[in-house]
Design a protein around this motif. Sequence first.
Motif, short mmCIF file in Angstrom:
data_model
loop_
_atom_site.label_atom_id
_atom_site.label_comp_id
_atom_site.label_asym_id
_atom_site.label_seq_id
_atom_site.Cartn_x
_atom_site.Cartn_y
_atom_site.Cartn_z
N ALA A 38 0.83 -1.21 0.00
CA ALA A 38 0.00 0.00 0.00
C ALA A 38 0.87 1.26 0.00
O ALA A 38 0.57 2.23 -0.71
CB ALA A 38 -0.93 -0.02 1.21
N ALA A 39 1.95 1.24 0.78
CA ALA A 39 2.84 2.40 0.82
C ALA A 39 3.52 2.62 -0.53
O ALA A 39 3.69 3.76 -0.97
CB ALA A 39 3.89 2.22 1.92
N ALA A 40 3.93 1.51 -1.19
CA ALA A 40 4.57 1.65 -2.50
C ALA A 40 3.62 2.25 -3.52
O ALA A 40 4.01 3.10 -4.33
CB ALA A 40 5.07 0.28 -2.97
N VAL A 41 2.36 1.81 -3.50
CA VAL A 41 1.37 2.37 -4.43
C VAL A 41 1.13 3.85 -4.14
O VAL A 41 1.08 4.68 -5.07
CB VAL A 41 0.05 1.57 -4.33
N GLN A 42 1.01 4.21 -2.87
CA GLN A 42 0.80 5.62 -2.52
C GLN A 42 2.00 6.46 -2.91
O GLN A 42 1.83 7.58 -3.44
CB GLN A 42 0.55 5.74 -1.02
N THR A 43 3.20 5.94 -2.69
CA THR A 43 4.40 6.69 -3.06
C THR A 43 4.45 6.93 -4.56
O THR A 43 4.77 8.03 -5.02
CB THR A 43 5.66 5.94 -2.61
N LEU A 44 4.12 5.89 -5.35
CA LEU A 44 4.10 6.04 -6.80
C LEU A 44 3.09 7.12 -7.21
O LEU A 44 3.36 7.95 -8.08
CB LEU A 44 3.76 4.71 -7.45
#
Length: 438
Positions: free
Chosen positions: A313-319
């Motif tokens: 979830a954090a990776a998607v938000q960061t992207l």
Amino acid sequence: MKPDSSNAAAQVVDQRCPATVLPTDPIGVATRSACCPIVLACDSAYAMPLATTLASLAEHNQHHWPLRVTVLVDAQDIGLDAATRARVLHSAPAGSLRLSWATVDPSGFDTLVRPAHVSRMTYARLLLAQALPTEVERALYLDCDLLVLGDLAALCNSPLCGATLGAVPDFHIDAHLQAARCGVCRPPTCIPDVRQYFNAGVLLVDLTAWRQRGVAERAVHYLREHPDTPYADQDALNRACDQDWTALAPAWNFQPHHCTRVDRLPAERRPHIVHFITASKPWLPASTSLNAALYNRYRDSTCFRASHTEKVAAAVQTLGWRIKHRFNRWLTPAMAATKRKADPPLASRRAGASGASDAAGAAGDSGAADASGNTQGKPGTAAPGTVTGVACAPDPATPCAAAQARPIGMPLDGTRRRLILSAAARGHRALATPWPRT
């Protein structure tokens, strides 16, 4: 808040900059030297960053186990309960820390103004001398939003030369103050006018001098007299310790994390402490931090490690945030160009101001006197939005030396400020080692 009367008659430790000799290994790195007590301040919202900081501290200071660590906690913070404290302790290797919790009451600071992303526990560092026993003469204060990447023995044994504390100049604010003194930009508003401005995230404190000189009392007085000060206790400490602190090497409080991949720096330039200043934290996806992977490496060794679902979830938000930031960077110049085309008078006014600025600079270079009798090197008239002053020669020792040499009357805009900070970042990275490089 009064100085400790039992310590009033104590003698200040005489530190006339003696050379501190530490045992060294074959490559010259200090080893097997005792670290002074280490103090941090935390509330329940920062339990995870606290555990991560302690894990990095223990990993890189194994020669000094058990490390003496005191954590200042809010007496009214019920979120930092016994179970959470146990998770923090178990996040570090067994036997690595001699951890104690000191309860303080920062409620007296509730009426003071502070940045939105900062809790009232930021003022706990002002209670440092009260929280520690009077026999403790020196302590190292660390913020919780940092990583320790090196041995702290050399820092703990650094001579203070009779000063109350040792600190690292602030990457942003001190560069701004020094540039303003050279006429590169306007001085920052509401910042105390001090000779040099330090960042309070890493402080090596002589507690005897702190108590005798009433640093905490003077800092609180400044906060009450200047409720609009933007950086809270950091501003107050800079005023209270103006010209009473020793500058430490930038490696002990490396701040330009926004523009530096720390894990990619050469070993000889890698800092010992990375401080994630401002609201941009590596554990927040919206910050799109360059050092999120480095931070997560230490976080994963704690009891607060993120689950696989949280990481995805954090990776998607960061992207998503990175795409948004790139789009905004592309959109802003396009909107500015559209506005210039739609408002020709505005474009002509800017061109006229630019021409006036060039004319002022040419007049200054030629040394001709203006209507008021001013000549080159003296303040004179300039177009609106410009600042006149003495054009000082660049000082190679100053991080913003590349930004000091400017034509008199150069307009002040966002580009100029970015150039100042980028020059400061280059100087900060070049000095990211506490000993001379060969």
